[in-house]
Design a protein around this motif. Structure first.
Motif, PDB file in Angstrom:
ATOM      1  N   THR A 151       0.831  -1.218   0.000  1.00 52.00           N
ATOM      2  CA  THR A 151       0.000   0.000   0.000  1.00 52.00           C
ATOM      3  C   THR A 151       0.858   1.258   0.000  1.00 52.00           C
ATOM      4  N   LYS A 153       3.571   1.308  -1.974  1.00 51.77           N
ATOM      5  CA  LYS A 153       4.381   1.058  -3.173  1.00 51.77           C
ATOM      6  C   LYS A 153       5.760   0.518  -2.792  1.00 51.77           C
ATOM      7  N   TYR A 187       4.086  -2.341  -7.542  1.00 49.91           N
ATOM      8  CA  TYR A 187       5.412  -1.710  -7.634  1.00 49.91           C
ATOM      9  C   TYR A 187       6.510  -2.689  -7.247  1.00 49.91           C
ATOM     10  N   GLY A 191      11.322   3.374  -3.676  1.00 53.06           N
ATOM     11  CA  GLY A 191      12.562   3.949  -3.145  1.00 53.06           C
ATOM     12  C   GLY A 191      12.456   4.340  -1.689  1.00 53.06           C
ATOM     13  N   LEU A 194       9.824   8.611   2.062  1.00 54.65           N
ATOM     14  CA  LEU A 194      10.123  10.014   2.365  1.00 54.65           C
ATOM     15  C   LEU A 194       9.673  10.410   3.762  1.00 54.65           C
ATOM     16  N   THR A 195       8.834   9.598   4.394  1.00 55.63           N
ATOM     17  CA  THR A 195       8.469   9.927   5.782  1.00 55.63           C
ATOM     18  C   THR A 195       9.621   9.597   6.733  1.00 55.63           C
ATOM     19  N   LEU A 215      23.409   4.708   8.135  1.00 57.34           N
ATOM     20  CA  LEU A 215      22.523   3.590   7.769  1.00 57.34           C
ATOM     21  C   LEU A 215      22.656   3.268   6.280  1.00 57.34           C
ATOM     22  N   LEU A 216      22.643   4.300   5.460  1.00 53.94           N
ATOM     23  CA  LEU A 216      22.714   4.086   4.011  1.00 53.94           C
ATOM     24  C   LEU A 216      24.027   3.399   3.629  1.00 53.94           C
ATOM     25  N   ILE A 241      16.487   4.589  -4.822  1.00 54.28           N
ATOM     26  CA  ILE A 241      17.515   3.635  -4.406  1.00 54.28           C
ATOM     27  C   ILE A 241      17.223   2.212  -4.890  1.00 54.28           C
ATOM     28  N   PHE A 264      16.700  12.244  -8.628  1.00 53.38           N
ATOM     29  CA  PHE A 264      17.458  12.827  -7.511  1.00 53.38           C
ATOM     30  C   PHE A 264      17.487  14.354  -7.555  1.00 53.38           C
ATOM     31  N   LEU A 267      14.537  15.988  -6.270  1.00 53.87           N
ATOM     32  CA  LEU A 267      14.400  15.876  -4.816  1.00 53.87           C
ATOM     33  C   LEU A 267      15.522  16.622  -4.089  1.00 53.87           C
ATOM     34  N   GLU A 272      23.049   7.542  -5.140  1.00 54.59           N
ATOM     35  CA  GLU A 272      23.608   6.615  -4.136  1.00 54.59           C
ATOM     36  C   GLU A 272      23.667   5.210  -4.714  1.00 54.59           C
ATOM     37  N   TRP A 367      20.888  16.408   2.380  1.00 55.88           N
ATOM     38  CA  TRP A 367      19.663  16.281   3.179  1.00 55.88           C
ATOM     39  C   TRP A 367      19.390  17.519   4.033  1.00 55.88           C
ATOM     40  N   ARG A 382       1.657  16.697  -0.087  1.00 53.49           N
ATOM     41  CA  ARG A 382       0.929  16.273  -1.291  1.00 53.49           C
ATOM     42  C   ARG A 382       0.833  17.342  -2.367  1.00 53.49           C
ATOM     43  N   ARG A 385       3.973  15.373  -7.001  1.00 52.88           N
ATOM     44  CA  ARG A 385       4.171  13.940  -7.253  1.00 52.88           C
ATOM     45  C   ARG A 385       5.118  13.803  -8.427  1.00 52.88           C
TER      46      ARG A 385
HETATM   47  C1  LIG Z   1      18.272   6.089   5.371  1.00 56.79           C
HETATM   48  C2  LIG Z   1      17.971   7.012   4.267  1.00 56.79           C
HETATM   49  C3  LIG Z   1      18.515   6.524   2.990  1.00 56.79           C
HETATM   50  C4  LIG Z   1      18.120   7.408   1.861  1.00 56.79           C
HETATM   51  C5  LIG Z   1      18.588   6.841   0.589  1.00 56.79           C
HETATM   52  C6  LIG Z   1      18.402   7.789  -0.560  1.00 56.79           C
HETATM   53  C7  LIG Z   1      17.299   7.303  -1.390  1.00 56.79           C
HETATM   54  C8  LIG Z   1      16.760   8.095  -2.296  1.00 56.79           C
HETATM   55  C9  LIG Z   1      15.577   7.689  -3.035  1.00 56.79           C
HETATM   56  O1  LIG Z   1      15.106   6.567  -3.065  1.00 56.79           O
HETATM   57  S1  LIG Z   1      14.867   8.974  -3.860  1.00 56.79           S
HETATM   58  C10 LIG Z   1      13.286   8.376  -4.373  1.00 56.79           C
HETATM   59  C11 LIG Z   1      12.258   8.590  -3.305  1.00 56.79           C
HETATM   60  N1  LIG Z   1      10.960   8.219  -3.803  1.00 56.79           N
HETATM   61  C12 LIG Z   1      10.102   9.084  -4.317  1.00 56.79           C
HETATM   62  O2  LIG Z   1      10.355  10.259  -4.418  1.00 56.79           O
HETATM   63  C13 LIG Z   1       8.767   8.539  -4.728  1.00 56.79           C
HETATM   64  C14 LIG Z   1       7.649   9.280  -4.030  1.00 56.79           C
HETATM   65  N2  LIG Z   1       6.363   8.703  -4.437  1.00 56.79           N
HETATM   66  C15 LIG Z   1       5.675   9.133  -5.503  1.00 56.79           C
HETATM   67  O3  LIG Z   1       6.056  10.030  -6.207  1.00 56.79           O
HETATM   68  C16 LIG Z   1       4.397   8.413  -5.788  1.00 56.79           C
HETATM   69  O4  LIG Z   1       3.902   7.884  -4.596  1.00 56.79           O
HETATM   70  C17 LIG Z   1       4.561   7.255  -6.831  1.00 56.79           C
HETATM   71  C18 LIG Z   1       4.885   7.858  -8.206  1.00 56.79           C
HETATM   72  C19 LIG Z   1       5.683   6.302  -6.420  1.00 56.79           C
HETATM   73  C20 LIG Z   1       3.254   6.460  -6.923  1.00 56.79           C
HETATM   74  O5  LIG Z   1       2.187   7.335  -7.209  1.00 56.79           O
HETATM   75  P1  LIG Z   1       0.673   6.800  -7.176  1.00 56.79           P
HETATM   76  O6  LIG Z   1       0.536   5.605  -8.056  1.00 56.79           O
HETATM   77  O7  LIG Z   1      -0.179   7.982  -7.437  1.00 56.79           O
HETATM   78  O8  LIG Z   1       0.462   6.243  -5.709  1.00 56.79           O
HETATM   79  P2  LIG Z   1       0.402   7.090  -4.357  1.00 56.79           P
HETATM   80  O9  LIG Z   1       1.258   8.290  -4.474  1.00 56.79           O
HETATM   81  O10 LIG Z   1      -1.019   7.300  -3.975  1.00 56.79           O
HETATM   82  O11 LIG Z   1       1.114   6.083  -3.338  1.00 56.79           O
HETATM   83  C21 LIG Z   1       0.389   5.169  -2.527  1.00 56.79           C
HETATM   84  C22 LIG Z   1       0.813   5.375  -1.100  1.00 56.79           C
HETATM   85  O12 LIG Z   1       2.198   5.104  -0.995  1.00 56.79           O
HETATM   86  C23 LIG Z   1       2.883   6.216  -0.423  1.00 56.79           C
HETATM   87  N3  LIG Z   1       4.216   6.298  -0.986  1.00 56.79           N
HETATM   88  C24 LIG Z   1       4.608   5.938  -2.229  1.00 56.79           C
HETATM   89  N4  LIG Z   1       5.902   6.141  -2.357  1.00 56.79           N
HETATM   90  C25 LIG Z   1       6.355   6.640  -1.204  1.00 56.79           C
HETATM   91  C26 LIG Z   1       7.636   7.035  -0.746  1.00 56.79           C
HETATM   92  N5  LIG Z   1       8.714   6.931  -1.501  1.00 56.79           N
HETATM   93  N6  LIG Z   1       7.736   7.493   0.511  1.00 56.79           N
HETATM   94  C27 LIG Z   1       6.668   7.568   1.313  1.00 56.79           C
HETATM   95  N7  LIG Z   1       5.413   7.209   0.940  1.00 56.79           N
HETATM   96  C28 LIG Z   1       5.288   6.737  -0.314  1.00 56.79           C
HETATM   97  C29 LIG Z   1       2.037   7.418  -0.830  1.00 56.79           C
HETATM   98  O13 LIG Z   1       2.294   8.487   0.032  1.00 56.79           O
HETATM   99  C30 LIG Z   1       0.665   6.825  -0.669  1.00 56.79           C
HETATM  100  O14 LIG Z   1       0.384   6.810   0.710  1.00 56.79           O
HETATM  101  P3  LIG Z   1      -1.042   7.276   1.253  1.00 56.79           P
HETATM  102  O15 LIG Z   1      -2.016   6.375   0.562  1.00 56.79           O
HETATM  103  O16 LIG Z   1      -1.179   8.711   0.848  1.00 56.79           O
HETATM  104  O17 LIG Z   1      -0.943   7.078   2.721  1.00 56.79           O
END
Ligand SMILES: CCCCCC/C=C/C(=O)SCCNC(=O)CCNC(=O)[C@H](O)C(C)(C)COP(=O)(O)OP(=O)(O)OC[C@H]1O[C@@H](n2cnc3c(N)ncnc32)[C@H](O)[C@@H]1OP(=O)(O)O
Length: 386
Positions: A151, A153, A187, A191, A194-195, A215-216, A241, A264, A267, A272, A367, A382, A385
């Motif tokens: 839920t 992703k 999915y 990655g 973000l919380t 940690l990373l 990631i 990246f 954001l 990484e 960061w 929100r 996206r």
């Molecule tokens: C120790 C730290 C190490 C750090 C390492 C560095 C790593 C860097 C990265 O990985 S950068 C990439 C980070 N990821 C993102 O930016 C993705 C963010 N998510 C989105 O943009 C979208 O959610 C989506 C495109 C992946 C999917 O979109 P959609 O199909 O519209 O679904 P939802 O957005 O409704 O997602 C469902 C639900 O999941 C929650 N969610 C999805 N991805 C993330 C995420 N990466 N972090 C937190 N939450 C995520 C989203 O909020 C929804 O939650 P909700 O239903 O609102 O409670």
């Protein structure tokens, strides 16, 4: 995908049907999420120190908090264009929704790790329990590690980083000849969760950035050092990631529904997972720059042409074809496979560890940048996206 009231009610019923006790820690988490989902942030007076049970429950509920610190500061930061009062109400109801969602997520992972799951094939030799965010099985000489927060992703939260490291350490010592990572749901993984950035320790954001870099680094080191063939079955979109790490895998099989996205710069972050080194080597600097600097999202076929993906399969036959191949690989002499990997990896190991250290140190600084803090708070509120 949001958890509906119906999903929540189903999850409440599922909890009652669990055959095994999930343990006190998980029960407290379930209690806290349930209270937060149904009543909102903790509104009870704090029980006395000797009222152990109620105090533990209160602590768990209260720990879910009222407002993530960074989100709160971002709302204040944007107070010129937002009415704080309205913002707080919205956030409060979104906290309840988040708790409802997390409750459904947790119950689903409990049901799969303690009971059964559509992902766990029947007759598995060994099914590992004790993971909250993963499913892990060993069958036919293959250890399968499944990201299991569908839920969300399959976003990787702090718990999941720890559990993946634990699972990889276990897989490196078990009887399997190869290890496969894949995702549950639509999915592969979105990655970094973000919380993760909202849980600020007493030392503030600097301490948070420092701990995250540690940690990373430890997390990526586990992939660099993993001794057996490591294969990704990328069942759907992959972000951040979960994409960069693929450069450290020995084979990557992808569904034609999968996409590969490393946003990246969007954001305010930097590469990484050793991708600043592996991607230019795999696909050449021009294509690596498109992905890592300009955030170009690749289709599975493009990723295959660029050498990041080994082979692409139609989504309808993906599981069948991939598992047929994997089962054939698993019949090869395991020591020969392990030693071949060792020979190929050893000449690179020192370099990879140095690249990992450097990437983590650069990210620690990113960061704390406004570019990154604004991008994360936009996601959390929100407004943006990918
Ligand atoms: C120790 C730290 C190490 C750090 C390492 C560095 C790593 C860097 C990265 O990985 S950068 C990439 C980070 N990821 C993102 O930016 C993705 C963010 N998510 C989105 O943009 C979208 O959610 C989506 C495109 C992946 C999917 O979109 P959609 O199909 O519209 O679904 P939802 O957005 O409704 O997602 C469902 C639900 O999941 C929650 N969610 C999805 N991805 C993330 C995420 N990466 N972090 C937190 N939450 C995520 C989203 O909020 C929804 O939650 P909700 O239903 O609102 O409670």
């Amino acid at each position: 995908m949001r958890a509906s009231q119906k999903d929540f009610e189903n999850a409440m019923n599922q909890v009652k049907l669990l055959k095994k006790d999930p343990g006190n820690e998980v029960k407290l988490k379930l209690y806290a999420l349930f209270k937060q989902a149904t009543e909102g942030p903790c509104n009870m007076p704090k029980p006395g120190v000797f009222d152990f049970v109620n105090k533990a429950k209160w602590d768990a509920w209260n720990a879910l908090g009222s407002l993530p610190k960074m989100l709160f500061s971002s709302i204040v930061h944007f107070s010129e264009c937002l009415f704080i009062d309205r913002g707080l109400k919205l956030v409060s109801s979104s906290l309840q929704e988040t708790a409802r969602h997390n409750y459904v997520d947790l119950v689903s992972s409990l049901s799969s790790s303690l009971e059964s799951s559509s992902q766990v094939e029947p007759g598995a030799d060994k099914k590992s329990t004790g993971y909250e965010t993963l499913m892990m099985t060993l069958e036919d000489g293959i250890t399968k590690i499944v990201f299991n927060r569908p839920t969300k992703k399959n976003a990787i939260n702090t718990k999941m980083y720890d559990e993946i490291m634990r699972a990889l350490k276990a897989a490196s010592k078990d009887d399997s000849s190869l290890t496969v990572l894949t995702g549950n749901g639509d999915y592969y993984s979105s990655g970094n969760d973000l919380t993760n950035f909202t849980d600020i320790p007493p030392g503030g954001v600097e301490e948070k950035a420092k701990n995250s870099a540690i940690l990373l680094r430890e997390f990526v080191d586990c992939f660099i050092d993993f001794p057996k063939p490591l294969i990704a079955a990328v069942n759907g979109p992959a972000v951040g990631i979960s994409v960069t790490l693929l450069g450290l895998f020995d084979a990557v099989f992808a569904s034609d529904r999968a996409t590969f996205h490393t946003p990246f710069s969007h954001l305010g972050q930097t590469p990484e997972g050793c991708s600043s080194y592996t991607f230019p080597k795999i696909m050449g600097p021009a294509k690596a720059t498109e992905m890592l600097v300009f955030g170009k999202k690749l289709t599975a076929r493009e990723a295959c042409t660029n050498g990041l993906v080994t082979e692409v399969f139609p989504d309808s036959t993906f599981q069948k074809e991939v598992w047929t191949r994997l089962k054939a690989f698993a019949k090869l002499p395991p020591n020969a496979m392990r030693i071949s990997k060792e020979v190929m990896r050893n000449s690179e190991k020192e370099k990879l560890h140095a690249v990992n250290a450097e990437e983590c140190s650069v990210l620690q600084g990113r960061w704390l940048s406004d570019e990154c803090l604004n991008a994360v708070s936009n996601f959390l509120s929100r407004k943006a996206r990918l």
